[in-house]
Structure formats: structure tokens, C-alpha cells
Write a protein that holds these residues in place. Structure first.
Motif, PDB file in Angstrom:
ATOM      1  N   THR A   1       6.305  -0.945   5.017  1.00 10.97           N
ATOM      2  CA  THR A   1       5.707  -1.911   5.948  1.00 10.97           C
ATOM      3  C   THR A   1       4.263  -1.560   6.278  1.00 10.97           C
ATOM      4  O   THR A   1       3.364  -2.402   6.136  1.00 10.97           O
ATOM      5  N   PRO A   2       3.932  -0.322   6.721  1.00 11.67           N
ATOM      6  CA  PRO A   2       2.505  -0.022   6.979  1.00 11.67           C
ATOM      7  C   PRO A   2       1.702   0.179   5.698  1.00 11.67           C
ATOM      8  O   PRO A   2       0.500  -0.134   5.671  1.00 11.67           O
TER       9      PRO A   2
ATOM     10  N   THR B   1       1.912  -1.425   2.845  1.00 11.63           N
ATOM     11  CA  THR B   1       1.559  -2.709   2.220  1.00 11.63           C
ATOM     12  C   THR B   1       0.958  -3.697   3.214  1.00 11.63           C
ATOM     13  O   THR B   1       0.779  -4.880   2.873  1.00 11.63           O
ATOM     14  N   LEU B   2       0.628  -3.218   4.412  1.00  7.87           N
ATOM     15  CA  LEU B   2       0.040  -4.070   5.450  1.00  7.87           C
ATOM     16  C   LEU B   2       0.928  -5.287   5.742  1.00  7.87           C
ATOM     17  O   LEU B   2       0.476  -6.433   5.787  1.00  7.87           O
ATOM     18  N   CYS B   3       2.211  -5.041   5.896  1.00  6.40           N
ATOM     19  CA  CYS B   3       3.226  -6.039   6.274  1.00  6.40           C
ATOM     20  C   CYS B   3       3.539  -7.040   5.159  1.00  6.40           C
ATOM     21  O   CYS B   3       4.252  -8.032   5.399  1.00  6.40           O
ATOM     22  N   VAL B   4       3.057  -6.797   3.945  1.00  6.08           N
ATOM     23  CA  VAL B   4       3.387  -7.709   2.846  1.00  6.08           C
ATOM     24  C   VAL B   4       4.848  -7.525   2.414  1.00  6.08           C
ATOM     25  O   VAL B   4       5.563  -8.494   2.142  1.00  6.08           O
ATOM     26  N   TYR B   5       5.295  -6.257   2.312  1.00  2.98           N
ATOM     27  CA  TYR B   5       6.671  -5.981   1.865  1.00  2.98           C
ATOM     28  C   TYR B   5       7.718  -6.591   2.803  1.00  2.98           C
ATOM     29  O   TYR B   5       8.660  -7.245   2.331  1.00  2.98           O
ATOM     30  N   PRO B   6       7.628  -6.430   4.139  1.00  2.00           N
ATOM     31  CA  PRO B   6       8.639  -7.064   4.998  1.00  2.00           C
ATOM     32  C   PRO B   6       8.622  -8.585   4.924  1.00  2.00           C
ATOM     33  O   PRO B   6       9.664  -9.228   5.060  1.00  2.00           O
ATOM     34  N   ILE B   7       7.430  -9.185   4.694  1.00  2.00           N
ATOM     35  CA  ILE B   7       7.384 -10.648   4.556  1.00  2.00           C
ATOM     36  C   ILE B   7       8.190 -11.080   3.338  1.00  2.00           C
ATOM     37  O   ILE B   7       8.966 -12.050   3.387  1.00  2.00           O
TER      38      ILE B   7
ATOM     39  N   PHE C   1       5.932 -16.162   9.966  1.00  2.00           N
ATOM     40  CA  PHE C   1       4.993 -15.060  10.184  1.00  2.00           C
ATOM     41  C   PHE C   1       3.668 -15.567  10.740  1.00  2.00           C
ATOM     42  O   PHE C   1       3.119 -14.994  11.689  1.00  2.00           O
TER      43      PHE C   1
ATOM     44  N   SER D   1      14.480 -13.969  13.670  1.00  4.32           N
ATOM     45  CA  SER D   1      15.246 -12.779  13.283  1.00  4.32           C
ATOM     46  C   SER D   1      16.594 -12.716  13.990  1.00  4.32           C
ATOM     47  O   SER D   1      17.620 -12.376  13.376  1.00  4.32           O
TER      48      SER D   1
END
Length: 254
Positions: A18-19, A21-27, A57, A72
Motif C-alpha cells: 500500500t505505501p 505503490t502509493l495506494c495503487v495496489y489496494p485500489i 476512491f 468497505s
């Protein structure tokens, strides 16, 4: 035939990437989660599809994070209800537990990890069970196709023996005609109305729905689909499984 491919989601990778990839992975992960939850509830009456997480998001910036929190919690509740319907009691998740563990007390890190573990592990177990059921239906349908009896060819009539040249052909004796007799025909009863047949088996139709771009399985005497599928193979395997249990037939509409 597997229906869900992401059945081993890791909470450790989720928190680590998460940190990085700058929140790309959780999206990306939560987008897949929303789509798969919609597929689990596909075809059920009264179900409202969950919104794509990409839009959720960006709405979070306008609503100060309220929309992602509500999304969520709702998805977590849907996963928990689906798990109970399929006989899975542990692990379990719900909307309130996800809110208290990850949102309200998420700063404690320990509660955040517990909440995410319950969320992802429940979804993993649910999708693994649905995959196993789909594979069992496909295997039973394949066995039924293999075990179908092959019709035996009809025996060819034996040729009559040819008479050799030079042999006198014996004239066939004519059968003596019986003396002429008068026979009175008995009156035949008039045919009555045909009785309705009770041995007509049920018919399951497999056809495409143009409005949803899905394949449906429905009975011949009903317009409502029994279940919807993404591909023709999945719908055909499910219909054959139902037909095997109810001694019915399956028809595919092109």
C-alpha cells in the motif's frame, strides 16, 4: 472449471505494498473484490450491485473518506452473509466488525490487521468453496456424457441364396383359398379426448441474455432465470447438473 482466480489474497502484501505503490495496489485489489462480490450475488432478486472502487476512491476526496468507509463496510457485510449461506462459519466478517476493527480502532495496528485478516480470509474461503462446487458440477456433467449408451447398429439382412444354373425352379404351391365367409364388423368405440401426459420431463433452457450479456439457465415453463453466468460453458455445466438430479433435459439456444 474455476470461477474465481484470486483465492489467496495476503494481508501482509496488502499492508506492505500500500505505501510502496502509493495506494495503487489496494485500489486494484478492492476493485477485484467488488467485482467478485457482485458475481457471487449475481441473479439474486433485490441485490444492488456494489460500485466500482475506482470511483469510490476518488469520491473519498470529496466526502473526506466517508464513501470508501461505507463501501468497505457494505462489502464486508455481503461477504459475511454469503459465507453463512454457504455453510462457512469461520472465519467470519461483517460490516460492524470491519468498521470497529479497521476504521474506529485501526490506529492500534493490531486491530487493523485482525479486521483485514477476517475480511480477506473469509472471501478466500468462500471463493474456494464456490470453485469446488463448480468443478464438481462440471465433472458430473462430463461423466454423464461419457456414460451415455451408444446405440448398436441394426443387423444387415442376410442375402438369399442364389439358385445355381441348370436347376429346375420348383413352382411355388399356391395356398388354397378359404371359402368365402361373411364377417360382421363390430362397431369400434369412438376415440375420446386424449388424457394429458404426466411423463413429460422438465426442460432447462440455456440461452444468452442480450440486455445483460450473460448466459442464463431457466426452465421451459418460466421466464425467470434460475441463475446467470458469464460464459456458455459455465451455464451448460450448471444446467446439466440440475438436469441429472431431476431427470430433465437441457436445450441450448444459439
Amino acid at each position: 472449471m474455476k470461477k474465481f482466480h484470486h483465492t489467496h489474497r495476503s494481508v501482509f502484501l496488502f499492508l506492505l505494498l500500500t505505501p510502496l505503490t502509493l495506494c495503487v495496489y489496494p485500489i486494484v485489489v478492492l476493485t477485484h473484490v467488488g467485482q467478485e462480490v457482485n458475481r457471487i450475488y449475481e441473479g439474486k432478486e433485490g441485490y444492488k450491485r456494489s460500485m466500482n472502487f475506482v470511483g469510490v476512491f476518488f469520491l473519498g476526496f470529496i466526502t473526506l473518506g466517508i464513501v470508501p468507509i461505507v463501501w468497505s463496510c457494505r462489502v464486508s457485510g455481503k461477504i459475511g452473509r454469503a459465507a453463512k449461506e454457504n455453510g462457512l462459519t469461520r472465519p467470519s466478517t461483517s460490516g460492524p466488525s470491519f468498521f470497529f476493527l479497521t476504521i474506529l480502532f485501526g490506529f492500534l495496528i493490531v486491530t487493523l490487521i485482525i479486521g483485514l485478516c477476517k475480511f480477506f480470509h473469509t472471501l478466500n474461503k468462500l471463493e474456494q468453496k464456490l470453485n469446488a462446487e463448480a468443478e464438481a458440477v462440471a465433472i458430473n456433467a462430463a461423466k454423464e456424457e461419457i456414460l451415455e449408451p451408444i446405440p448398436e447398429p441394426e443387423p444387415e439382412p442376410e442375402p438369399e441364396p442364389e439358385q445355381e444354373e441348370g436347376e429346375d425352379k420348383q413352382p411355388q404351391k399356391e395356398e388354397a383359398l378359404a371359402p368365402f365367409e361373411y364377417v360382421t364388423e363390430k362397431p369400434q368405440p369412438e376415440p375420446g379426448p386424449e388424457e394429458p401426459r404426466s411423463d413429460i420431463a422438465a426442460i432447462y433452457h440455456v440461452a444468452a441474455r442480450e440486455e445483460t450479456r450473460k448466459w442464463q439457465v431457466r426452465m421451459s415453463n418460466s421466464d425467470q432465470p434460475v441463475k446467470l453466468f458469464d460464459t456458455k460453458e459455465e451455464a451448460l455445466a450448471y444446467a446439466k447438473g440440475l438436469a441429472a438430479r431431476k431427470r430433465a433435459t437441457v436445450r441450448v439456444k444459439k
